[in-house]
Design a protein around this motif. Structure first.
Motif, short mmCIF file in Angstrom:
data_model
loop_
_atom_site.label_atom_id
_atom_site.label_comp_id
_atom_site.label_asym_id
_atom_site.label_seq_id
_atom_site.Cartn_x
_atom_site.Cartn_y
_atom_site.Cartn_z
N MET A 1 -4.51 -14.07 -10.36
CA MET A 1 -4.32 -15.12 -9.38
C MET A 1 -4.97 -14.69 -8.06
SD MET A 1 -0.82 -17.08 -8.30
CE MET A 1 0.12 -15.58 -8.43
N ILE A 2 -5.82 -15.56 -7.52
CA ILE A 2 -6.53 -15.22 -6.27
C ILE A 2 -5.66 -15.61 -5.07
CG2 ILE A 2 -8.60 -15.62 -4.87
CD1 ILE A 2 -9.23 -14.25 -7.50
N ILE A 3 -5.25 -14.64 -4.32
CA ILE A 3 -4.51 -14.90 -3.07
C ILE A 3 -5.15 -14.03 -1.99
CG2 ILE A 3 -2.32 -14.62 -1.84
CD1 ILE A 3 -0.86 -15.37 -4.30
N GLU A 4 -5.58 -14.66 -0.89
CA GLU A 4 -6.19 -13.89 0.19
C GLU A 4 -5.11 -13.39 1.15
OE1 GLU A 4 -9.55 -15.66 2.02
OE2 GLU A 4 -10.52 -16.10 0.10
N SER A 5 -5.45 -12.33 1.87
CA SER A 5 -4.52 -11.69 2.79
C SER A 5 -4.79 -12.14 4.22
CB SER A 5 -4.71 -10.18 2.71
OG SER A 5 -4.05 -9.55 3.78
N ASN A 6 -3.73 -12.11 5.03
CA ASN A 6 -3.90 -12.40 6.47
C ASN A 6 -4.09 -11.12 7.29
OD1 ASN A 6 -3.50 -15.19 6.13
ND2 ASN A 6 -1.28 -14.88 6.07
N GLN A 7 -4.01 -9.96 6.63
CA GLN A 7 -4.11 -8.69 7.37
C GLN A 7 -5.54 -8.53 7.91
OE1 GLN A 7 -1.58 -6.88 8.03
NE2 GLN A 7 -0.14 -6.81 6.33
N ARG A 8 -5.61 -8.02 9.15
CA ARG A 8 -6.92 -7.79 9.76
C ARG A 8 -7.24 -6.30 9.72
NH1 ARG A 8 -8.88 -11.40 13.52
NH2 ARG A 8 -7.85 -13.42 13.54
N PRO A 9 -8.43 -5.95 9.24
CA PRO A 9 -8.80 -4.53 9.15
C PRO A 9 -8.66 -3.81 10.49
CG PRO A 9 -10.34 -5.85 7.91
CD PRO A 9 -9.45 -6.82 8.62
N GLU A 10 -8.93 -4.48 11.61
CA GLU A 10 -8.87 -3.81 12.91
C GLU A 10 -7.44 -3.44 13.30
OE1 GLU A 10 -10.14 -6.77 12.26
OE2 GLU A 10 -9.66 -8.27 13.80
N ASN A 11 -6.44 -4.03 12.63
CA ASN A 11 -5.04 -3.70 12.93
C ASN A 11 -4.47 -2.63 12.00
OD1 ASN A 11 -5.07 -5.64 14.92
ND2 ASN A 11 -4.25 -7.25 13.60
N ALA A 12 -5.27 -2.17 11.05
CA ALA A 12 -4.77 -1.15 10.11
C ALA A 12 -4.43 0.14 10.85
CB ALA A 12 -5.81 -0.89 9.03
N VAL A 13 -3.35 0.82 10.40
CA VAL A 13 -2.97 2.10 11.03
C VAL A 13 -3.75 3.25 10.41
CG1 VAL A 13 -0.68 1.32 11.72
CG2 VAL A 13 -0.98 2.39 9.47
N SER A 14 -4.38 2.99 9.28
CA SER A 14 -5.13 4.05 8.60
C SER A 14 -6.24 3.42 7.78
CB SER A 14 -4.15 4.84 7.72
OG SER A 14 -4.81 5.44 6.65
N ARG A 15 -7.43 3.99 7.87
CA ARG A 15 -8.56 3.56 7.04
C ARG A 15 -9.24 4.81 6.49
NH1 ARG A 15 -11.84 -1.42 9.79
NH2 ARG A 15 -12.74 -1.38 7.71
N THR A 16 -9.36 4.87 5.17
CA THR A 16 -9.93 6.06 4.52
C THR A 16 -10.95 5.62 3.49
OG1 THR A 16 -7.75 7.11 4.68
CG2 THR A 16 -9.36 8.15 3.21
N THR A 17 -12.14 6.17 3.56
CA THR A 17 -13.13 5.91 2.52
C THR A 17 -13.03 7.00 1.46
OG1 THR A 17 -14.62 4.82 4.07
CG2 THR A 17 -15.59 5.64 2.03
N VAL A 18 -12.90 6.59 0.22
CA VAL A 18 -12.90 7.53 -0.91
C VAL A 18 -14.28 7.44 -1.54
CG1 VAL A 18 -11.76 8.26 -3.03
CG2 VAL A 18 -10.44 7.08 -1.25
N GLU A 19 -15.03 8.51 -1.43
CA GLU A 19 -16.43 8.47 -1.89
C GLU A 19 -16.52 8.30 -3.41
OE1 GLU A 19 -18.88 8.18 0.08
OE2 GLU A 19 -17.83 8.66 1.94
N ALA A 20 -17.67 7.89 -3.87
CA ALA A 20 -17.91 7.70 -5.30
C ALA A 20 -17.53 8.96 -6.06
CB ALA A 20 -19.38 7.37 -5.54
N GLY A 21 -16.68 8.81 -7.06
CA GLY A 21 -16.31 9.94 -7.90
C GLY A 21 -15.30 10.89 -7.28
#
Ligand SMILES: [Zn+2]
Length: 212
Positions: free
Chosen positions: A1-21
């Motif tokens: 079921m497709i449901i979009e979020s109202n959360q804004r990335p700029e308000n996130a308390v943490s952002r982490t990129t997990v690299e390929a592999g």
């Protein structure tokens, strides 16, 4: 079921990129929202969850599927533990469905499915083992590595009751988002598999975003 979020990335308390592999281990607190973002599309994020205060309580595919009466995970799915309690609830999903039956890649399954010489290729199971070895503070051991969720992975159940690994249905920018119902340890292998189309034969990074 497709449901979009109202959360804004700029308000996130943490952002982490997990690299390929690569792999990730961390804690999401009760009430926080976790988003897994498929940055380049067609990736598979092999994920395990544990109760952060008692890691003997862990994600259970069997309890989750039995209670929801549906074989795929999507918005509305309650991710249950082996004690039948809800660890997290999926609240938004722009991919549409996620697998929890196909399991994770390992050196053993790579040799059985593909070739003996694939034994030393990088696998999800090795990723998880590396993560828990690097982070003994979570108290996880080899016996805690059990069945998992494959976010973004397309593993259709056939009419004959089998499973097939198919080309992904995810795309760049698709995400799945869940609210933690208790403090949980999140353990992810950003699948390095190169022998089947679970990540388009081309592992790519994902991003984890957390909101309070
Ligand atoms: Zn894998």
């Amino acid at each position: 079921m497709i449901i979009e979020s109202n959360q804004r990335p700029e308000n996130a308390v943490s952002r982490t990129t997990v690299e390929a592999g690569d792999h990730y281990i961390g804690i999401v607190r009760a009430g926080q929202t976790l988003r897994l973002l498929d940055l380049e599309g067609n990736q598979a994020a092999d994920t395990l969850f544990f109760n952060a205060h008692d890691t003997a309580e862990r994600y259970s595919a069997m309890d989750t599927l039995r209670e929801q009466g549906e074989v795929y995970l999507s918005a509305g799915s309650k991710l249950r533990s082996n004690e039948g309690r809800v660890l997290l609830t999926i609240t938004a999903d722009t991919c549409g469905r996620h697998d929890t039956l196909g399991g994770a890649c390992a050196s053993e399954s790579n040799t059985v499915r593909y070739d003996l010489e694939k034994r030393h290729m990088h696998s999800c199971r090795d990723n998880w083992m590396q993560a828990i070895a690097d982070h003994p503070e979570y108290g996880l051991t080899k016996r805690d590595i059990t069945h998992n969720i494959n976010f973004f992975m397309n593993v259709p159940v056939t009419e004959e009751g089998g499973l097939t690994f198919e080309d992904g249905i995810s795309a760049p920018g698709k995400y799945v988002e869940m609210v933690a119902e208790m403090d949980v340890v999140v353990l992810i292998s950003n699948c390095p598999q190169l022998n089947n189309p679970c990540n388009g034969y081309d592992p790519t990074p994902i991003e984890l975003l957390i909101w309070d």
